[in-house]
Design a protein around this motif. Sequence first.
Motif, PDB file in Angstrom:
ATOM      1  N   ALA A 254      45.887  23.514  54.858  1.00  0.00           N
ATOM      2  CA  ALA A 254      46.019  24.674  54.756  1.00  0.00           C
ATOM      3  C   ALA A 254      46.078  25.446  53.616  1.00  0.00           C
ATOM      4  CB  ALA A 254      48.120  24.426  54.984  1.00  0.00           C
ATOM      5  N   VAL A 255      45.974  24.942  52.452  1.00  0.00           N
ATOM      6  CA  VAL A 255      45.270  26.477  51.841  1.00  0.00           C
ATOM      7  C   VAL A 255      44.054  26.251  51.475  1.00  0.00           C
ATOM      8  CG1 VAL A 255      44.993  25.885  48.666  1.00  0.00           C
ATOM      9  CG2 VAL A 255      47.268  24.833  49.830  1.00  0.00           C
ATOM     10  N   GLU A 256      43.185  25.841  52.199  1.00  0.00           N
ATOM     11  CA  GLU A 256      41.594  25.372  52.405  1.00  0.00           C
ATOM     12  C   GLU A 256      41.524  26.509  53.261  1.00  0.00           C
ATOM     13  OE1 GLU A 256      37.460  22.799  52.793  1.00  0.00           O
ATOM     14  OE2 GLU A 256      39.818  21.738  53.343  1.00  0.00           O
ATOM     15  N   ARG A 257      41.826  26.468  54.399  1.00  0.00           N
ATOM     16  CA  ARG A 257      41.885  28.214  55.266  1.00  0.00           C
ATOM     17  C   ARG A 257      42.310  29.086  54.780  1.00  0.00           C
ATOM     18  NH1 ARG A 257      44.043  23.533  58.837  1.00  0.00           N
ATOM     19  NH2 ARG A 257      45.873  24.636  58.907  1.00  0.00           N
ATOM     20  N   HIS A 258      42.825  29.503  53.751  1.00  0.00           N
ATOM     21  CA  HIS A 258      43.508  30.563  53.246  1.00  0.00           C
ATOM     22  C   HIS A 258      42.949  30.784  52.062  1.00  0.00           C
ATOM     23  CE1 HIS A 258      46.048  29.395  56.837  1.00  0.00           C
ATOM     24  NE2 HIS A 258      45.896  30.922  56.924  1.00  0.00           N
ATOM     25  N   LEU A 259      42.132  30.802  51.168  1.00  0.00           N
ATOM     26  CA  LEU A 259      41.491  31.228  49.817  1.00  0.00           C
ATOM     27  C   LEU A 259      41.092  32.554  50.077  1.00  0.00           C
ATOM     28  CD1 LEU A 259      39.180  28.030  49.095  1.00  0.00           C
ATOM     29  CD2 LEU A 259      41.625  28.090  48.291  1.00  0.00           C
ATOM     30  N   PRO A 260      41.946  33.519  49.319  1.00  0.00           N
ATOM     31  CA  PRO A 260      41.779  34.874  48.690  1.00  0.00           C
ATOM     32  C   PRO A 260      39.969  34.417  47.871  1.00  0.00           C
ATOM     33  CG  PRO A 260      42.894  33.989  46.929  1.00  0.00           C
ATOM     34  CD  PRO A 260      41.855  32.658  48.309  1.00  0.00           C
ATOM     35  N   GLU A 261      40.047  36.092  48.012  1.00  0.00           N
ATOM     36  CA  GLU A 261      38.129  36.767  47.591  1.00  0.00           C
ATOM     37  C   GLU A 261      38.085  36.156  46.303  1.00  0.00           C
ATOM     38  OE1 GLU A 261      35.608  40.979  47.741  1.00  0.00           O
ATOM     39  OE2 GLU A 261      37.462  40.788  48.582  1.00  0.00           O
ATOM     40  N   ALA A 262      37.151  36.038  45.760  1.00  0.00           N
ATOM     41  CA  ALA A 262      37.041  35.808  44.354  1.00  0.00           C
ATOM     42  C   ALA A 262      37.162  36.941  43.714  1.00  0.00           C
ATOM     43  CB  ALA A 262      35.819  34.952  43.743  1.00  0.00           C
ATOM     44  N   PRO A 263      37.566  36.988  42.794  1.00  0.00           N
ATOM     45  CA  PRO A 263      37.441  38.131  41.768  1.00  0.00           C
ATOM     46  C   PRO A 263      36.273  38.574  40.628  1.00  0.00           C
ATOM     47  CG  PRO A 263      38.733  36.714  40.303  1.00  0.00           C
ATOM     48  CD  PRO A 263      38.078  35.694  41.375  1.00  0.00           C
ATOM     49  N   LYS A 264      36.012  39.910  40.619  1.00  0.00           N
ATOM     50  CA  LYS A 264      34.922  39.879  39.445  1.00  0.00           C
ATOM     51  C   LYS A 264      36.003  39.301  37.962  1.00  0.00           C
ATOM     52  CE  LYS A 264      33.913  44.504  41.353  1.00  0.00           C
ATOM     53  NZ  LYS A 264      33.442  46.114  40.951  1.00  0.00           N
ATOM     54  N   GLY A 265      36.689  39.950  37.488  1.00  0.00           N
ATOM     55  CA  GLY A 265      37.189  39.163  36.387  1.00  0.00           C
ATOM     56  C   GLY A 265      37.759  37.298  36.401  1.00  0.00           C
ATOM     57  N   ARG A 266      39.128  36.782  35.763  1.00  0.00           N
ATOM     58  CA  ARG A 266      39.617  36.179  35.298  1.00  0.00           C
ATOM     59  C   ARG A 266      40.187  35.734  36.600  1.00  0.00           C
ATOM     60  NH1 ARG A 266      42.728  36.705  30.260  1.00  0.00           N
ATOM     61  NH2 ARG A 266      43.263  38.788  31.518  1.00  0.00           N
ATOM     62  N   THR A 267      40.072  34.257  37.042  1.00  0.00           N
ATOM     63  CA  THR A 267      41.404  33.573  37.713  1.00  0.00           C
ATOM     64  C   THR A 267      42.786  32.878  36.780  1.00  0.00           C
ATOM     65  OG1 THR A 267      39.680  32.833  40.111  1.00  0.00           O
ATOM     66  CG2 THR A 267      41.704  31.834  40.068  1.00  0.00           C
ATOM     67  N   ILE A 268      44.121  32.915  38.081  1.00  0.00           N
ATOM     68  CA  ILE A 268      45.194  32.479  37.142  1.00  0.00           C
ATOM     69  C   ILE A 268      45.700  32.207  38.170  1.00  0.00           C
ATOM     70  CG2 ILE A 268      46.710  32.517  35.984  1.00  0.00           C
ATOM     71  CD1 ILE A 268      44.577  33.889  34.580  1.00  0.00           C
ATOM     72  N   VAL A 269      46.756  30.808  38.063  1.00  0.00           N
ATOM     73  CA  VAL A 269      46.926  30.044  38.610  1.00  0.00           C
ATOM     74  C   VAL A 269      48.252  29.652  38.872  1.00  0.00           C
ATOM     75  CG1 VAL A 269      47.359  27.893  41.222  1.00  0.00           C
ATOM     76  CG2 VAL A 269      44.268  28.960  40.296  1.00  0.00           C
ATOM     77  N   ILE A 270      49.167  30.549  39.594  1.00  0.00           N
ATOM     78  CA  ILE A 270      50.679  29.590  39.110  1.00  0.00           C
ATOM     79  C   ILE A 270      51.769  29.872  40.805  1.00  0.00           C
ATOM     80  CG2 ILE A 270      50.308  32.057  37.733  1.00  0.00           C
ATOM     81  CD1 ILE A 270      52.359  33.652  39.456  1.00  0.00           C
ATOM     82  N   GLY A 271      52.676  28.794  40.375  1.00  0.00           N
ATOM     83  CA  GLY A 271      53.295  28.514  42.187  1.00  0.00           C
ATOM     84  C   GLY A 271      54.322  27.890  41.445  1.00  0.00           C
ATOM     85  N   ALA A 272      55.487  27.603  42.004  1.00  0.00           N
ATOM     86  CA  ALA A 272      56.943  26.882  42.762  1.00  0.00           C
ATOM     87  C   ALA A 272      57.303  26.826  43.639  1.00  0.00           C
ATOM     88  CB  ALA A 272      57.764  28.005  41.309  1.00  0.00           C
ATOM     89  N   GLY A 273      57.811  24.731  43.475  1.00  0.00           N
ATOM     90  CA  GLY A 273      58.604  24.816  44.064  1.00  0.00           C
ATOM     91  C   GLY A 273      58.039  23.201  44.955  1.00  0.00           C
TER      92      GLY A 273
ATOM     93  N   ASP B 249      41.026  40.877  37.808  1.00  0.00           N
ATOM     94  CA  ASP B 249      41.725  39.677  37.329  1.00  0.00           C
ATOM     95  C   ASP B 249      42.329  39.788  39.080  1.00  0.00           C
ATOM     96  OD1 ASP B 249      40.852  39.312  35.056  1.00  0.00           O
ATOM     97  OD2 ASP B 249      42.465  40.664  34.205  1.00  0.00           O
ATOM     98  N   LEU B 250      42.674  38.306  39.414  1.00  0.00           N
ATOM     99  CA  LEU B 250      43.279  37.422  40.350  1.00  0.00           C
ATOM    100  C   LEU B 250      44.242  36.238  40.449  1.00  0.00           C
ATOM    101  CD1 LEU B 250      43.430  37.455  43.781  1.00  0.00           C
ATOM    102  CD2 LEU B 250      42.065  35.752  43.112  1.00  0.00           C
ATOM    103  N   VAL B 251      45.697  36.617  40.322  1.00  0.00           N
ATOM    104  CA  VAL B 251      46.418  35.983  40.075  1.00  0.00           C
ATOM    105  C   VAL B 251      46.644  35.275  41.680  1.00  0.00           C
ATOM    106  CG1 VAL B 251      49.504  35.438  39.526  1.00  0.00           C
ATOM    107  CG2 VAL B 251      47.356  37.179  38.223  1.00  0.00           C
ATOM    108  N   VAL B 252      46.515  34.209  41.769  1.00  0.00           N
ATOM    109  CA  VAL B 252      47.496  33.279  43.208  1.00  0.00           C
ATOM    110  C   VAL B 252      48.238  32.460  42.256  1.00  0.00           C
ATOM    111  CG1 VAL B 252      46.596  31.410  44.635  1.00  0.00           C
ATOM    112  CG2 VAL B 252      44.065  32.593  43.581  1.00  0.00           C
ATOM    113  N   ALA B 253      49.381  33.160  43.804  1.00  0.00           N
ATOM    114  CA  ALA B 253      50.706  32.287  43.338  1.00  0.00           C
ATOM    115  C   ALA B 253      50.910  31.230  44.498  1.00  0.00           C
ATOM    116  CB  ALA B 253      51.569  33.768  44.081  1.00  0.00           C
ATOM    117  N   LEU B 254      51.234  30.500  44.351  1.00  0.00           N
ATOM    118  CA  LEU B 254      51.653  28.527  44.631  1.00  0.00           C
ATOM    119  C   LEU B 254      53.009  28.818  45.062  1.00  0.00           C
ATOM    120  CD1 LEU B 254      49.157  27.065  44.339  1.00  0.00           C
ATOM    121  CD2 LEU B 254      48.116  28.550  46.162  1.00  0.00           C
ATOM    122  N   ILE B 255      53.801  29.154  46.481  1.00  0.00           N
ATOM    123  CA  ILE B 255      54.891  29.189  46.453  1.00  0.00           C
ATOM    124  C   ILE B 255      55.341  28.588  47.307  1.00  0.00           C
ATOM    125  CG2 ILE B 255      56.494  30.652  47.200  1.00  0.00           C
ATOM    126  CD1 ILE B 255      55.423  31.169  44.197  1.00  0.00           C
TER     127      ILE B 255
END
Length: 418
Positions: free
Chosen positions: A22-41, A109-115
């Motif tokens: 499911a995650v692989e099918r819904h990857l966001p567009e890459a940013p020009k800057g940094r990628t920060i990954v956060i999440g909870a659950g 920058d891009l923040v990817v939130a895994l909730i």
Amino acid sequence: MDREILQSLFELAVDRAQPALAVERHLPEAPKGRTIVIGAGKASAQMARAFEQAWPHEIHAGLVVTRYGYAEACQRIEIVEAAHPVPDAAGFAAAQRLKDLVSGLSADDLVVALISGGGSALLPAPADGLTLEDEQAVNRALLASGAPIGVMNLIRNQFSTIKGGRLAALAAPARVATLVVSDVPGDDPALVASGPTISLAGTRAEARKFADLYRLVLPEAVQAVLAGDDNPAPRSDDPRFVGNSVVTIASAALSLTAAAEEARKRGIGAAILSDSIEGEARDVALVHAAIAKEIAGRNQPFAKPVVLLSGGETTVTLRGKGRGGRNGEFLLALAIALDGIAGVTALAGDTDGIDGSEDNAGAFVDGTSAQRMRAAGIDPLAAQANNDAYSAFEAIGDLFVTGPTGTNVNDFRAILIR
């Protein structure tokens, strides 16, 4: 044989909700800057592992919080464990680190939130003037109240510096892409984990009304916040949310559909009653039992053989001091209602593998369950009055134990009528 079929349907439903594909099918567009990954659950560690394996670009920083015992090995994203359903100091420290991690970012920058479900308890971040102990007291009061998840999250939202979109507001002007594994009835992503990156509908006045309606006993400091207007949550039209995205990548609806298709392949009819059932667990059980008995006795409204499937999140108003979760409560009421009815077998379980705070996902029930409990020295009605479903099913060896499953799309219920 019927128990094996029901267990296979549960396992298929869980597989359909696994984050990897499911995650692989819904990857966001890459940013020009940094990628920060956060999440909870409860499923966030599995989501993190799936994301870092699928993400072809650099991950500049990452921190995800999950329940004790639910961690997965990740190479580029740090996994922290904390308590659920009542918050603890580990979750408190992790919440502060998440706030720091998303602060000071740029528009590039891009923040990817895994909730996923469970994030509310895993990210305690009390508002000014409140303590971790205050937030723990709020959670305990809500868990015992019987309030539906939407009401619980609206009330929690009033006392948090993370929930209700506040974490996304802190990340602005960075773009926030939220991937959600939904465990809430109706799959409103704002309700999953109290929506740390999504604005939550509802007002302070509504929260006060619900707190009175469910007779919540709250600390004085919490009551003071609830009575005032401090710590307002951002609105859905907040300009800081422009450009953000939200995708629900797994849900109860998708899992129940997969289970229904599998049942039909086996020559068994399947009826999905609903993927968003709420209400008191023992009352929901009585409705399910009535439908099952109608089918068993009159072959209507569905022809035998058929499996009734449903999902959602029931509630339990605590009256006793026994052990068990909402699926156990549902099943014990079902066992009492189906006492002596032949040809009916049921399984209910939490798709995360843990029903409440015990070690089981749920249990099995058939028309002999209540009789076998009495033979084992357990009065089913007395166990129900004491909210002690776990002990009742443990006594007859019918607990359903899976261990952590790596996902969480809430309750799975299946009743097979021959």
